[in-house]
Structure formats: structure tokens, C-alpha cells
Scaffold this active site. Structure first.
Site, PDB file in Angstrom:
ATOM      1  N   TYR A   1       0.803  -1.218   0.000  1.00 56.47           N
ATOM      2  CA  TYR A   1       0.000   0.000   0.000  1.00 56.47           C
ATOM      3  C   TYR A   1       0.838   1.271   0.000  1.00 56.47           C
ATOM      4  O   TYR A   1       0.295   2.373   0.097  1.00 56.47           O
ATOM      5  CB  TYR A   1      -0.966  -0.009   1.189  1.00 56.47           C
ATOM      6  CG  TYR A   1      -1.967  -1.138   1.110  1.00 56.47           C
ATOM      7  CD1 TYR A   1      -2.847  -1.223   0.048  1.00 56.47           C
ATOM      8  CD2 TYR A   1      -2.014  -2.128   2.087  1.00 56.47           C
ATOM      9  CE1 TYR A   1      -3.753  -2.267  -0.047  1.00 56.47           C
ATOM     10  CE2 TYR A   1      -2.919  -3.181   2.001  1.00 56.47           C
ATOM     11  CZ  TYR A   1      -3.783  -3.236   0.935  1.00 56.47           C
ATOM     12  OH  TYR A   1      -4.679  -4.273   0.847  1.00 56.47           O
TER      13      TYR A   1
ATOM     14  N   PHE B   1       1.703 -12.112   4.865  1.00 55.73           N
ATOM     15  CA  PHE B   1       0.514 -12.937   4.666  1.00 55.73           C
ATOM     16  C   PHE B   1       0.896 -14.405   4.711  1.00 55.73           C
ATOM     17  O   PHE B   1       1.945 -14.802   4.176  1.00 55.73           O
ATOM     18  CB  PHE B   1      -0.115 -12.680   3.289  1.00 55.73           C
ATOM     19  CG  PHE B   1      -0.803 -11.350   3.149  1.00 55.73           C
ATOM     20  CD1 PHE B   1      -2.145 -11.198   3.484  1.00 55.73           C
ATOM     21  CD2 PHE B   1      -0.115 -10.250   2.657  1.00 55.73           C
ATOM     22  CE1 PHE B   1      -2.773  -9.978   3.337  1.00 55.73           C
ATOM     23  CE2 PHE B   1      -0.741  -9.032   2.497  1.00 55.73           C
ATOM     24  CZ  PHE B   1      -2.082  -8.901   2.838  1.00 55.73           C
TER      25      PHE B   1
END
Length: 314
Positions: free
Chosen positions: A290, A306
Site C-alpha cells: 500500500y 501474509f
């Protein structure tokens, strides 16, 4: 994880067929055209290709409806089904009638659930079509699921042309394969076995890599994920060094489904080539995540971690 076009239930104004009354014309794969009567939207072209939409003169429709243009020859769509669709969208304002996008252009069909979250007119339209069919739908103001707030700009009438491609393949419930034990320094993944969610720990004083790091925890035996496919995955996401969960499909009770082309670059690069059935752990630097902007509680310049189970790809 999914773009707005995929989440039909989240669109304030969805489907209305400017042509009411249903002319179930055409056959699977054949050209299908809406009624040419005055005041009706016309759709031409073959199912399986981007349609051509022609708008009538005058103001847009004010009531929502649908029309089955091609009924299809495959299984009947039923409530509760998940279906793959190609979707073409316009704003109908009676002036510019601006084109909003088409999955035929992006080459990324959408997967949606036919359920109570969809407006009733859309549920009704899908109940009259089979796999291989095409539905024209226009959603006017009466299809809004929430009343318009005072001072809020009214949403334009939406025109959708929806081709039902078929059903997605059955997805695994969790990663399955050989546990290979690869890891990222500073990150810990514990595999409880079965369908249980893995435990991810990112509380560490180690510095994250400035590059994308992908390690295989469980090696699946399915086909490798390809660019442009839709992926079904279970995942947990945390911020490096904080152990803070910012998103998890496991806690939501169902895996996520998304075109790989529409997620952050770290996912696109990290999952391409991963065999279905695998569990991988990924460290994603800010420039592939991001970046410099805060995002839904994720601080700017965060490294994301993740653990992902790849359950299906099609």
C-alpha cells in the site's frame, strides 16, 4: 481484496432491463438483441464477447427490471449458487451514457454469489437464466438497498449486461500436500493440520527485506496459478513487527475469491506460479503493498506479511 465491480451486492444501484417483459431470444453463443421498441436499451453481439449497447433518446428508466436476452443451455442458475460472469457496465443518464468497464476488456471474469445480498430484481433475473445465458439489467433508484441521504447526489441508473460463464471449480478447504518447512527470518507459521487456520506470528525485531519474499510452507500438487486467473484463497495478513492482524478470511468463515490482476502487486507476483493446494508465507515491501498511504488502519510504509492457502485457480 476484491474490486468494486466484483461485489455486485455493494453497488448501490444495480440491474434494470430497459426492456421489460422479457424476449428470451437467441441461443447459447448466438447473437442476442434487446427489443427495438422505442425507449428500450438495445444489446447486440454474441454471448462470450463484449456486447454493443445502444441507448434510446430521452431520460433514463426510473424503474428497475431485467430481460433475459439469451436463456443459455447449461445448468439453471439457482439461489445460493456461485457463478462466473462477464460483466459490462454503463451509467445511463440520458446524455453521455458513459461506459464504466467490462470484464471482457480486463480479461478477468468475476465470481459472485447469487444470494439475498443482491437486489431482488437481480435475484429474479438470475433465476430465469442458465449457464451460457445473457441478462440485460438496469438498476434505477428504486433498486437502492438504502434510502438516499438528504443532500446526497443521486446515483445514476446503471445498465449491466451479464453473461453467465458457468460455475467455479470446487475449491479445497485448506492447503493439502507435503509440509516443507520453509520460513522467513522473523516470521513464524504453525500448521495445526486439517482445515484449521495456520498461526502466523510477526512480532519480531528483525528488519524486513526490501524485496518480495515468498516461502512455501506446504507444497501443493495442483496446477500452478497463472496471471489473469481468478484465485480462491484463505489468508491472514499482519503488519511486520507488530503482530497486528489487519485482515483474515479465516475469521470471516469463508475464503476470498478475486481476479489475481486486481489485488496488490505483492500478491500478483507472489502467487503466480504457486501450485493449488499450497500454503505460502509472503513478506511484501511497501512498494508492492500500500506504499506511502495509510490504508484501512495499516500505517504508511508498512511491510505486510501474509500466510495464504491457495485453494483454487481458474
Amino acid at each position: 481484496m476484491r474490486r468494486a465491480l466484483a461485489a455486485l451486492a455493494a453497488v448501490p444501484l444495480i440491474f434494470f432491463a430497459a426492456a421489460c417483459g422479457g424476449s428470451d431470444s437467441g441461443a447459447n453463443g448466438a447473437a442476442a438483441t434487446a427489443s427495438s421498441a422505442p425507449g428500450k436499451v438495445q444489446v447486440t453481439g454474441n454471448v462470450g464477447a463484449k456486447p454493443t449497447v445502444t441507448f434510446p433518446a430521452g431520460s433514463p428508466a426510473t424503474k428497475s427490471s431485467y430481460e433475459v436476452l439469451t436463456p443459455g443451455t447449461g445448468p439453471q442458475v439457482k439461489s445460493g449458487d456461485k457463478i462466473i460472469i462477464n460483466l459490462t457496465v454503463y451509467n445511463w443518464d440520458g446524455k453521455q451514457n458513459a461506459f464504466q468497464g467490462s470484464s471482457y476488456d480486463s480479461k478477468a471474469p468475476e465470481t459472485i454469489a447469487v444470494d439475498q445480498q443482491l437486489p431482488q430484481v437481480l435475484q429474479d433475473g438470475f433465476s430465469k437464466v442458465k449457464h451460457g445465458g445473457r441478462v440485460l439489467a438496469v438498476l434505477a433508484a428504486d433498486a437502492a438497498q438504502q434510502p438516499q441521504q438528504q443532500g446526497q447526489q443521486p446515483q445514476p441508473t446503471k445498465v449491466f449486461v451479464v453473461d453467465v460463464v458457468g460455475a467455479p471449480p470446487a475449491a479445497l478447504k485448506a492447503a493439502t500436500g507435503k509440509e516443507v518447512g520453509e520460513s522467513i527470518k522473523g516470521v513464524k507459521v504453525v500448521n495445526p493440520g486439517g482445515d484449521k487456520a495456520p498461526e502466523l506470528t510477526t512480532k519480531t525485531k528483525d528488519k524486513p527485506s526490501k524485496e518480495l519474499v515468498v516461502k512455501t510452507v506446504i507444497q501443493g500438487t495442483g496446477a500452478k496459478v497463472k496471471e489473469g486467473q481468478t484465485v480462491v484463497a484463505h489468508y491472514t495478513g499482519k503488519i511486520w513487527g507488530t503482530d497486528k492482524v489487519f485482515d483474515s478470511s479465516w475469521t470471516k468463515g469463508e475464503p476470498a475469491s478475486f481476479p489475481l490482476a486486481n489485488v496488490i502487486k505483492g500478491w500478483q507476483q507472489g502467487l503466480a506460479g504457486v501450485p493449488v493446494g499450497s500454503r505460502v508465507v509472503m513478506s511484501i515491501p511497501p512498494d508492492l503493498g500500500y506504499g506511502k498511504q495509510e490504508q484501512n488502519g495499516i500505517p504508511a510504509n508498512s511491510t505486510l506479511v501474509f500466510v495464504v492457502d491457495v485453494l483454487s485457480a481458474y
